[in-house]
Design an enzyme around this catalytic site. Structure first.
Site, PDB file in Angstrom:
ATOM      1  N   MET B  30       0.844  -1.196   0.000  1.00  0.00           N
ATOM      2  CA  MET B  30       0.000   0.000   0.000  1.00  0.00           C
ATOM      3  C   MET B  30       0.882   1.250   0.000  1.00  0.00           C
ATOM      4  SD  MET B  30      -3.577  -0.818   1.776  1.00  0.00           S
ATOM      5  CE  MET B  30      -3.187  -0.315   3.441  1.00  0.00           C
ATOM      6  N   GLY B  31       2.167   1.075  -0.294  1.00  0.00           N
ATOM      7  CA  GLY B  31       3.050   2.222  -0.434  1.00  0.00           C
ATOM      8  C   GLY B  31       3.547   2.774   0.885  1.00  0.00           C
ATOM      9  N   GLU B  35      11.560  -0.141   5.585  1.00  0.00           N
ATOM     10  CA  GLU B  35      12.510  -1.258   5.496  1.00  0.00           C
ATOM     11  C   GLU B  35      11.811  -2.608   5.364  1.00  0.00           C
ATOM     12  OE1 GLU B  35      15.813  -2.164   5.124  1.00  0.00           O
ATOM     13  OE2 GLU B  35      15.848  -0.077   4.505  1.00  0.00           O
ATOM     14  N   HIS B  37       8.982  -3.329   3.704  1.00  0.00           N
ATOM     15  CA  HIS B  37       8.689  -3.517   2.271  1.00  0.00           C
ATOM     16  C   HIS B  37       9.980  -3.786   1.481  1.00  0.00           C
ATOM     17  CE1 HIS B  37       5.429  -0.592   3.544  1.00  0.00           C
ATOM     18  NE2 HIS B  37       4.706  -1.586   3.059  1.00  0.00           N
ATOM     19  N   GLN B 154      -3.190 -11.859   7.775  1.00  0.00           N
ATOM     20  CA  GLN B 154      -3.261 -11.680   6.322  1.00  0.00           C
ATOM     21  C   GLN B 154      -2.444 -12.763   5.616  1.00  0.00           C
ATOM     22  OE1 GLN B 154      -2.801  -7.709   4.250  1.00  0.00           O
ATOM     23  NE2 GLN B 154      -0.741  -8.474   3.940  1.00  0.00           N
ATOM     24  N   SER B 186       6.023  -0.043  10.267  1.00  0.00           N
ATOM     25  CA  SER B 186       4.683   0.074   9.712  1.00  0.00           C
ATOM     26  C   SER B 186       4.538   1.467   9.114  1.00  0.00           C
ATOM     27  CB  SER B 186       3.634  -0.112  10.818  1.00  0.00           C
ATOM     28  OG  SER B 186       2.363   0.352  10.360  1.00  0.00           O
TER      29      SER B 186
END
Lengths: 287, 287
Positions: B30-31, B35, B37, B154, B186
């Site tokens: 979600m952009g 770190e 990601h 998830q 996050s």
């Protein structure tokens, strides 16, 4: 042998057939093949390098008390007919191959479209259909998938699902195949008694009368008048027990009051003869 | 330019890159990349010939009143970071590209697993997640897709969806990345006031204490004792408003009374600091 039971075997056979460099057509069926199915297979054969037919009586699209147990099955005959019509491989998985233990993921077209026509009398049916078609498309990964116009609402919902979920496949919908007296071919026709079989021709006759009435221009495209034509014709058959008859927009399945130029309308009927429920439909349009 | 807005452009770019003969790794995000990601992108880079990163703040996984509008966004920075970490292409579609007008098809993991933990306080969240991941997988068609263990539920649900629907992709789940004081990275951490930011370290501290207690053997693997350790530690922070903390089976998310050898348990917490809701978790096991 062209009869394949598992997704892994199918993958292996398709890899051997160089599937990545060849176009693949897929015809999902519940088996007990008739001319309607065979016309889909022939069309797939004409349009693709490889053709896969699946035969799977999908438990999740039958509600308790429907005819899942008694649905007609004859895989040996099906396999022969499918190959003869042009299939390269017939995929006939057991239920636990499609739905392994603990499966609980569903694919569902939500909203009005799913609750009309067959969705009204069979509220869980289309969720089962869209789920199994998603699964089969993920296993087979065809370029084109073939469905019959006989199941008109199914075809509309599958096209919508494919569009909404961006599934990389072209949906091809093929015309209804009919017996000499006009009865739409269906695996369930074998359940009819000789008397019911004769009466069942009324479905096509009623749709034809509605189309004739529309063509004659007398109804001016008014849907309630055309629906009355259908109801009256079906009413001439004592054995016919109407589940629904309705004329809706052919793409959105929304209610319409008249048929207008440029938009197709779907005239759809479902009628019970004894214990057997049959459906039929016709696309109507005006110039 | 590596920033791509439409599925058609992406398809064209991947075709030019000879995608059929190369392995493709996909990192959906979600952009507002951090770190965490970037560790997924680096892993994808190491394991695949081509790497696609998507940046899409998915509206359907936010309920009304949640932080969809205010979710942090910075696509230029994201694009630079993604490319630097090894992405070949960044897919950043507008909402109407993913959900064209009239979209109404949902993919849902049904049953208990979806109603626990975050599913209890965010009842429509995971339906949005599984739907958008299905769509993105259909558009990108990767060999491997990468998710972070930070969103533990998830990850479990995506793995289940992929298995149940036979989606032809390998799901790779990568470890949580943490700040120096242990706070799980996050995109929402930017919302924290300095005071809240300091307090937020309690999530990891509480999970660490539970793990230490388990290791020490004093609790004998009893889940309610370990949950008490977590609750007591979080209780030391006045600013922390507990949404849930629970220890469940790591695969089925079913309730367990003890942690037993051979099965991993998931200790998961969600805590609000002011308006910002943070989650964290740890996999626990005994020999």
């Amino acid at each position: 042998m062209s009869l394949i039971k598992t997704a892994a075997q199918l993958e292996e056979r398709l890899a051997r057939a160089d599937r990545n460099n060849r176009s693949l057509g897929f015809v999902p069926t519940m088996g007990y093949l008739h001319e309607g199915h065979l016309s889909l297979i022939r069309r797939a054969r004409a349009e693709n390098d490889l053709v896969v037919v699946s035969v799977f009586v999908n438990p999740t699209q039958f509600a308790p008390g429907e005819d899942f147990e008694s649905y007609p099955r004859d895989i040996e005959r099906d396999c022969g007919l499918a190959i003869q019509a042009g299939a390269d491989l017939v995929f006939h998985p057991p239920a636990e191959e499609i739905y392994p233990s603990g499966s609980s993921t569903a694919v569902e077209v939500t909203g009005d479209m799913t609750r009309k026509l067959c969705g009204a009398s069979r509220p869980t049916h289309f969720r089962g259909v869209t789920t199994v078609v998603s699964i089969l498309l993920n296993i087979v990964r065809p370029d084109r998938v073939y469905f019959g116009q006989k199941d008109a609402q199914q075809a509309v919902l599958i096209k919508k699902m494919v569009r909404d979920l961006h599934i990389p496949v072209t949906v091809v919908v093929c015309p209804i195949m009919r017996e000499a007296d006009g009865l739409a071919m269906s695996s369930r026709n074998v359940f009819l008694t000789p008397q019911e079989r004769k009466s069942a021709a009324v479905l096509n006759r009623a749709l034809q009368k509605a189309e004739d009435a529309l063509r004659s221009g007398l109804q001016g495209g008014g849907v309630s008048m055309l629906e009355a034509v259908i109801r009256d014709e079906i009413g001439t058959e004592k054995q016919a027990n109407i589940d629904y008859f309705q004329i809706l927009d052919g793409e959105t399945l929304q209610e319409i009051s008249r048929i207008v130029p440029g938009r197709k309308a779907l005239a759809a009927v479902a009628v019970k003869f004894g214990k057997t429920r049959l459906i039929d439909n016709r696309m109507l349009s005006v110039e």
